[in-house]
Every structure is written in structure tokens, then in C-alpha cells.
Design an enzyme around this catalytic site. Sequence first.
Site, PDB file in Angstrom:
ATOM      1  N   GLU A 238      23.161  -0.043  -5.029  1.00 21.46           N
ATOM      2  CA  GLU A 238      22.869   0.575  -3.726  1.00 21.46           C
ATOM      3  C   GLU A 238      21.501   0.042  -3.322  1.00 21.46           C
ATOM      4  O   GLU A 238      20.497   0.414  -3.907  1.00 21.46           O
ATOM      5  CB  GLU A 238      22.856   2.093  -3.850  1.00 21.46           C
ATOM      6  N   CYS A 272      16.282   4.662   2.416  1.00 26.90           N
ATOM      7  CA  CYS A 272      17.077   3.420   2.528  1.00 26.90           C
ATOM      8  C   CYS A 272      17.791   3.381   3.865  1.00 26.90           C
ATOM      9  O   CYS A 272      17.875   2.339   4.513  1.00 26.90           O
ATOM     10  CB  CYS A 272      18.074   3.327   1.381  1.00 26.90           C
TER      11      CYS A 272
HETATM   12  P1  NAD Z   1      12.667  -1.686  -6.663  1.00 28.79           P
HETATM   13  O1  NAD Z   1      13.856  -2.562  -6.541  1.00 28.79           O
HETATM   14  O2  NAD Z   1      11.332  -2.305  -6.747  1.00 28.79           O
HETATM   15  O3  NAD Z   1      12.793  -0.772  -7.985  1.00 28.79           O
HETATM   16  C1  NAD Z   1      13.905   0.042  -8.213  1.00 28.79           C
HETATM   17  C2  NAD Z   1      13.989   0.357  -9.707  1.00 28.79           C
HETATM   18  O4  NAD Z   1      14.234  -0.853 -10.435  1.00 28.79           O
HETATM   19  C3  NAD Z   1      12.711   0.941 -10.299  1.00 28.79           C
HETATM   20  O5  NAD Z   1      13.063   1.901 -11.278  1.00 28.79           O
HETATM   21  C4  NAD Z   1      12.053  -0.268 -10.954  1.00 28.79           C
HETATM   22  O6  NAD Z   1      11.188   0.074 -12.001  1.00 28.79           O
HETATM   23  C5  NAD Z   1      13.285  -0.987 -11.493  1.00 28.79           C
HETATM   24  N1  NAD Z   1      13.120  -2.431 -11.748  1.00 28.79           N
HETATM   25  C6  NAD Z   1      12.180  -3.259 -11.259  1.00 28.79           C
HETATM   26  N2  NAD Z   1      12.416  -4.523 -11.698  1.00 28.79           N
HETATM   27  C7  NAD Z   1      13.533  -4.470 -12.457  1.00 28.79           C
HETATM   28  C8  NAD Z   1      14.291  -5.453 -13.169  1.00 28.79           C
HETATM   29  N3  NAD Z   1      13.960  -6.736 -13.179  1.00 28.79           N
HETATM   30  N4  NAD Z   1      15.414  -5.044 -13.822  1.00 28.79           N
HETATM   31  C9  NAD Z   1      15.781  -3.755 -13.804  1.00 28.79           C
HETATM   32  N5  NAD Z   1      15.106  -2.778 -13.142  1.00 28.79           N
HETATM   33  C10 NAD Z   1      13.989  -3.137 -12.488  1.00 28.79           C
HETATM   34  O7  NAD Z   1      12.771  -0.672  -5.456  1.00 28.79           O
HETATM   35  P2  NAD Z   1      11.707   0.429  -5.015  1.00 28.79           P
HETATM   36  O8  NAD Z   1      10.559  -0.238  -4.341  1.00 28.79           O
HETATM   37  O9  NAD Z   1      11.456   1.349  -6.160  1.00 28.79           O
HETATM   38  O10 NAD Z   1      12.556   1.249  -3.919  1.00 28.79           O
HETATM   39  C11 NAD Z   1      12.666   0.889  -2.589  1.00 28.79           C
HETATM   40  C12 NAD Z   1      13.960   0.164  -2.316  1.00 28.79           C
HETATM   41  O11 NAD Z   1      15.081   0.945  -2.713  1.00 28.79           O
HETATM   42  C13 NAD Z   1      14.169  -0.110  -0.834  1.00 28.79           C
HETATM   43  O12 NAD Z   1      14.649  -1.412  -0.660  1.00 28.79           O
HETATM   44  C14 NAD Z   1      15.226   0.909  -0.441  1.00 28.79           C
HETATM   45  O13 NAD Z   1      15.961   0.569   0.710  1.00 28.79           O
HETATM   46  C15 NAD Z   1      16.058   0.941  -1.667  1.00 28.79           C
HETATM   47  N6  NAD Z   1      16.897   2.144  -1.707  1.00 28.79           N
HETATM   48  C16 NAD Z   1      18.247   2.043  -1.516  1.00 28.79           C
HETATM   49  C17 NAD Z   1      19.044   3.189  -1.516  1.00 28.79           C
HETATM   50  C18 NAD Z   1      20.549   3.130  -1.311  1.00 28.79           C
HETATM   51  O14 NAD Z   1      21.204   4.107  -1.616  1.00 28.79           O
HETATM   52  N7  NAD Z   1      21.102   2.054  -0.792  1.00 28.79           N
HETATM   53  C19 NAD Z   1      18.449   4.436  -1.688  1.00 28.79           C
HETATM   54  C20 NAD Z   1      17.067   4.503  -1.857  1.00 28.79           C
HETATM   55  C21 NAD Z   1      16.297   3.357  -1.867  1.00 28.79           C
END
Ligand code: NAD
Length: 467
Positions: A238, A272
Site C-alpha cells: 500500500e 496517503c
Molecule cells: P517509508 O517508505 O520511508 O517507510 C515505511 C516503512 O518502511 C518504515 O517502517 C520504514 O522504517 C521501513 N523501511 C524503510 N526502508 C526499508 C527497506 N529497505 N526495507 C524494508 N522496510 C523499510 O515511508 P514513510 O515516510 O514512513 O511513510 C510515508 C509514505 O507512506 C507516503 O508515501 C505515504 O503515501 C505512504 N502511505 C501509504 C498508505 C496506503 O495505504 N497506501 C498509507 C499511509 C502511508
Amino acid sequence: MPTSEPDRVPGRRAARLAVVDPATGETFGEAPDQQPDELDAVVDRAHRAWHGWRADPVARTTALRAAADAVETAGDDLARLLTREQGKPLAESYAEIARTAARLRYFADLAPRTRRITDGRPMHSEIRWRPLGPVAAIVPWNFPLQLAAAKFAPALAAGNTMVLKPSPFTPLATRLLGSVLATALPEDVLTVVTGREPLGARLASHPGIRHVTFTGSVPTGRAVAEAAAASLARVTLELGGNDAAVLLDDVEVDRIADRLFWAAFRNCGQVCMAVKRVYAPARLHAEVVEALVQRAKTVAVGPGLNAETRLGPVNNAPQLARVEQVTKQALADGARAAAGGHRLDGPGYFFAPTILTDVPPSSPVVAEEQFGPVLPVLPYRRLDEAVAAANGTGFGLGGSVWGTDLDRAEAVADRLECGTAWINHHAELSLAQPFAGVKNSGVGVAGGLWGLYGNLRPFVVHRPQEA
Ligand code: NAD
């Protein structure tokens, strides 16, 4: 509490993760900074717990309902901690906790249906549904509890166990939630792990994990899919959105302005499926901008724990830097800040609620995901232009159409290339609906029965009707 305490590798000093209050910019707590090699023991225990958890659907329902009750009972502590580390106003934290409990209750009572196949052959063929095994959930910092619940409620209801990794920016409320859930769930059914990368990368590639369900940004989603390919675990992603709100020429600006403003600025724009671009008919553009500016200039911005606050800080320093950078870029590209456009003085990660006009469509604040309290309002002359622009990014999470003639608005909404389209509101979700982004916004389907089946595999038995 066994379900939330990290495993220790003998002889190693426990590393800690500092947690910052975004309203002050100061560290106020810490969490374990677990190392990737600690995951082996965690996943192993999740695997062992799975055998008992999968066996008894009635006990699962009872435990998940009890878990929902426990979340509500701990609501005050969870809400304050969530506001402290995430920044959102306390009322929004309470709403998030209510949604966490509601998800547990909804999925507690949802069961997959065994189905017969009737295809004319003399066979009794039946589809049964089996859980997958330990599921890894990786979630972001914008709705730490509710997004975690969107993962663990269906996964556990389906008979899987879970290892849950919150963002390193928001580990504390999730750890508390893990302890609260441990009072209702059997040991090791849900384990919270916290730490910096490469903890998530290792979790996504761990050979003992059978499903990786991830919510976060598009680039990290790609990395997670690549990591999970190592063990060919199922992947649900997501990802980000760049939702457009298309206003039609019969829209009554006064009537929708509040809803439109909050669809963009709730949780400080860190949603999001927030409205991230507004397309207004050229004739109404000034009126729409004025209505949004008036709200942006008067909304109470401040620490989430203050009773009067409606808009908190941006959650973390890198995200604040990103919001500032896309705003500066837009201004350099010729945009005008009709409200805000800058950081707020003083401590904490506050950014003035910002309404931008005259923004070139290629500027990153329009073409990419800003994920903060900044909203570009773009004029259009022909409706087809607006629909094409709304569909013209790599994202496809949600979208909305606003107008008085609902049939016409629905016909326009039907042309949006996204997973969910709304009319005269935005980002309202039902627990029973499928939630899925198209294009770069996601892979797989969460929510409702689809979310449950996303955590199950079909198992088919054929037997002849006669011996
Ligand atoms: P992010 O992708 O930086 O991090 C998300 C998670 O992934 C965190 O727990 C982070 O520690 C982890 N992570 C980071 N690098 C990783 C790797 N290489 N492998 C595995 N895990 C890793 O996102 P963010 O900045 O925390 O959140 C914002 C983003 O999330 C925005 O793009 C937003 O649109 C999206 N989002 C989407 C939804 C949805 O339902 N579609 C909902 C909420 C947020």
C-alpha cells in the site's frame, strides 16, 4: 511483556533508538534498536505460535474481541503517547485508537467461506482456506496504530501470526499497543520489533516469513518487493498517493470548503489519500483559493497535546525538509504562496499551512507526493483537461469529484484511474470495502473480505462422489 520485548543476543549491549517529540524537536523517549540477526529467534517463535493459533477459529474470535476491548481500555495512555511521538492533535489520536479497536472487532467476526465447485463432473470439489504462516508487517509513521491494525487484524483473524515493525520515528505507541494486545492474545502471536534499517529489509527477506504486507512510500515498496522475492513470499504493497480533487462548475464553494480543506490538511497533510492537488474551473479558481486561504490562515496550529490545536507539526525532520524543499521549488518555478509557504519560527517541526497558486504542473508539488500541509490549486478550462491532469501522474490511490449534480459528478468520478473515488468528500473508508491502489500506488488488495483472503491461500480437495 513477551510479545513486545526484543530478543537479546547474548553478550551484546542493547542499542537504543531515540524518539523525538515533533512539537519540540527534542528527544523524549527511546526504544530498542534491534539488529537484523535478532529476527531469527522472533520469526521462529512466531512460527511455533502459529500452530496453536491457526487451529481454533472460535478461540481466535474471542481473543481478537478481547484485544479490541483492551485497546479501548488503554485508550488514554495510547492516545497521549501517539500524539507525543507522531504530533497529531489528541482528538485525532483518540479517533485512530477507536479505528484500531473497530478493525479488530470487524475482522474478529469475519470468516472465509468454504465453497463447492460445481462444473458438471462427478466430483465433490471443495475450496477451503488456509492461513499462510508468519506474516511481516512494515508500516509508516503517519498512522502507526491504525495502519498496523489494518495489517494485524485480518492477518491474525485468518489464522496467521505476525511480526510487526513500526517506523523508527514512531515506535513507542506501537510497542505499548503490543503490550496491550499481549494481555488478550497468546504468546508470540504478535511481536513488535523496533529499529533502524536494515531491520525492515531483513524482515522482508526473512525465509520464515510467508507474506510481507507493507505500507509506505513507492521507492521503499519496490525495495520490499525485491527483498521478499528472495523467499518468494506473498507481497501486499500500500504505497503513496497524489490524489486529485476535481471541482465541477456547479460546485457550491462555501458548502464544500471545510470538507475540502480538511481532506487536504488532516494529520498535517500526512495521509496517503489526502487531497494533494485541487483542480478548479478557471471561473471559480479565485473563490476556491480564497476559501482555502481563509481556513489556512486561521486554523489553530500547535502541539497536539494542546486542547485548541487542530493542526500539529510535521512528524520528523527529514519530512519537514522535504515539505520545505518542494515548496521552495514551486516558488522558484513561479508559484505564489497565497497562504504560508514557510516553516514556522520556534521549536518543533511546524510548517505554515500553505495554499499555492500559479504552480506549473511539472513542479514536484504537483507531479509528486508532498505529504505535508501544502496544497496547490490549479485552474482548468475544459473538464477533459482536468480529468487528464488528475490521471496524469504515476500514482492512483484515490480521487474525488465535487459538484451539485451528483449523477454528473459520479460520471466524472468513474473516469478517475484510482482505487477509490469519492463524490463531495475524500478519504472516507468503510471497513468492508476493498482498498487497493493502481499504478505505483500499490499491489494487492487490503480491506474487508479481500483483506482477509489476502492473508489466506486456497486449498482444494477433489473426491469422487462415489467410491
Ligand atoms: P517509508 O517508505 O520511508 O517507510 C515505511 C516503512 O518502511 C518504515 O517502517 C520504514 O522504517 C521501513 N523501511 C524503510 N526502508 C526499508 C527497506 N529497505 N526495507 C524494508 N522496510 C523499510 O515511508 P514513510 O515516510 O514512513 O511513510 C510515508 C509514505 O507512506 C507516503 O508515501 C505515504 O503515501 C505512504 N502511505 C501509504 C498508505 C496506503 O495505504 N497506501 C498509507 C499511509 C502511508
